[in-house]
Design an enzyme around this catalytic site. Structure first.
Site, short mmCIF file in Angstrom:
data_model
loop_
_atom_site.label_atom_id
_atom_site.label_comp_id
_atom_site.label_asym_id
_atom_site.label_seq_id
_atom_site.Cartn_x
_atom_site.Cartn_y
_atom_site.Cartn_z
CG HIS A 113 45.65 15.98 51.46
ND1 HIS A 113 46.60 16.88 51.90
CD2 HIS A 113 45.09 15.44 52.60
CE1 HIS A 113 46.61 16.90 53.23
NE2 HIS A 113 45.71 16.03 53.67
CG HIS A 156 41.36 16.58 55.49
ND1 HIS A 156 41.92 17.46 56.39
CD2 HIS A 156 42.34 15.67 55.21
CE1 HIS A 156 43.17 17.11 56.64
NE2 HIS A 156 43.45 16.02 55.94
CD GLU A 157 42.11 12.49 53.11
OE1 GLU A 157 43.07 12.49 52.32
OE2 GLU A 157 42.24 12.54 54.33
#
Length: 453
Positions: free
Chosen positions: A28, A24-25
């Site tokens: 980003h 998920h990170e």
């Protein structure tokens, strides 16, 4: 061996959750770096740092509490209009204003000479959306990949011909009294229990007649009141012949589909007939689906996840009652990562065979489906347009784009960057609520967990 399997299931799910958070990170991190934003930290977890290593301008590391993660981008919040470059005004007197100013100062304190154009708030609206949507979309991608593997390689449970035992009643209770019965005291045990029929047994024949449909069970048992009949069941791949004597009692009248027939006032019609004491269900088998079925299954999963998310606030009342009053947890109610880990452990240990299937392979596939569902939940949850969730930053970026377009249409000056920091009081309130809900769910999952299977 069961304990070891339980631990393996918990650890496998913990690793899957940690990997999902890490990816998920990454969702980003990659676009942020691609667009030139300076990223100073990439961390999985919260709390004290357990391990870290600096590569270039970014510190990569693991935190002690693996229940989340973050990347730190410089300049998340813009300076206030009128502030000189590199300068901040003194804090305001209001408490919320002070919090906003402190957050703004923290977001700008790492802006070094030469970094002025590498701050997040200077990105165009589409780039801001891409950076903040990267995390949720990564969870969606993980969910799609795992769901596709599960559906096409393992399959979905599909009803098969015949009938199997879903449950075995402990005692004989006339149908008219069934809703008021709370105890088996003084009541005879059911013929099925006495004969040794078990949940999961598959009916092969009753009285020499093959069982090909679910309704065949009642059709063959009811006329046999008071006489012994041979019942052949399949259990663990072997056929067993059992002698059963159905007892004559009041039973519900059934229609052609095996459903109880009701009177005009809603009461169930009854008649005297043979009673075995089992609840039957259609056997199921895992049938692989074509890849073309995945979009529909995915859409249905996302819609159901969104509906469950909307329903969480009302469900928390039941969780509170379960945690502090001993009420039974809802099977489809919310649970924490602790509850998800417990379910994974029980599935690996073979305690949820009615859901997972009996083989080790079936249990592994159940963990895959569980992790797929978790990632779809993270995708939907992070789309909520409230800070500190990703959806809150996306909403701020879209609002900025809307204001600028409206100003251009009206021939007015560019209104500048939207100050998302002004919404931080809402973010702090949302964070407090989420922490409280998480704490309640974890406590409930420890003292009164959801019982599946």
């Amino acid at each position: 061996m069961t304990i070891l399997a339980y631990v393996v299931g918990v650890l496998a799910m913990a690793f899957g959750v940690a990997a999902s958070i890490a990816l998920h990170e990454v969702g980003h991190l990659v676009p942020a770096k691609k667009f030139g934003v300076k990223v100073t930290q990439y961390m999985v977890g919260f709390g004290p740092t357990v391990w870290s290593r600096r590569r270039g301008e970014t510190e990569y590391g693991l935190k002690a509490v693996p229940l989340g993660g973050y990347i730190r981008m410089i300049g998340m919040f813009p300076p206030r209009p009128g502030d000189a470059p590199g300068m901040l005004r003194a804090s305001s007197t209001g408490r919320f204003s002070q919090l906003v100013d402190e957050a703004r100062a923290a977001s700008l304190e790492e802006v070094k000479p030469g970094d002025e154009d590498r701050v997040f708030y200077r990105l165009s609206v589409p780039k801001k959306v891409v950076v903040m949507m990267g995390g949720p979309l990564m969870n969606l991608l993980i969910g799609v990949v795992l769901l596709t593997l599960f559906v096409t390689a393992h399959g979905l449970p599909t009803a098969q011909p015949g009938a199997q035992v879903a449950s075995v009643a402990q005692c004989v209770v006339p149908a008219a009294q069934a809703s008021q019965a709370t105890s088996c005291a003084g009541k005879p045990q059911t013929p099925a229990l006495a004969a040794g029929i078990l949940p999961g047994d598959r009916f092969v024949s009753i009285g020499g007649q093959p069982v090909r449909e679910l309704t065949d069970v009642g059709r063959l048992v009811r006329p046999a009141a008071g006489r012994a009949v041979d019942v052949v069941v399949e259990r663990d791949g072997r056929q067993l012949s059992l002698s059963v004597t159905p007892i004559r009692t009041q039973v519900a009248v059934l229609d052609d589909q095996g459903r109880p027939v009701t009177n005009a006032d809603g009461t169930v019609q009854t008649t005297e007939a043979g009673f075995l004491g089992v609840t039957s269900s259609s056997p199921t088998a895992w049938v692989p689906q074509p890849a073309t079925a995945v979009p529909g299954i995915l859409t249905d999963s996302v819609v159901r996840t969104a509906a469950a998310l909307v329903d969480i606030p009302s469900r928390m009342v039941g969780v509170w009652n379960a945690a502090f009053s001993g009420a039974e947890r809802e099977v489809d109610g919310p649970m924490s990562v602790v509850g998800v880990g417990r379910v994974a452990g029980e599935a690996s240990a073979g305690r949820l065979s009615s859901l997972t299937g009996g083989s080790v392979t079936d249990r592994l596939w159940f963990l895959v489906s569980l992790l797929a569902g978790l990632n779809l939940m993270l995708f939907v949850f992070n789309l909520v347009p409230l800070l500190p969730l990703d959806g809150g930053h996306v909403a701020g970026a879209l609002w900025e784009g809307t204001k600028r377009r409206w100003a251009r249409l009206r021939g007015r000056p560019d209104p500048g960057y939207v100050d998302v920091a002004k919404a931080l009081p809402v973010a702090y309130s949302v964070a407090i609520v989420l922490i409280g809900m998480s704490a309640l769910l974890i406590y409930a999952d420890l003292v009164n967990p959801v019982r599946l299977g």
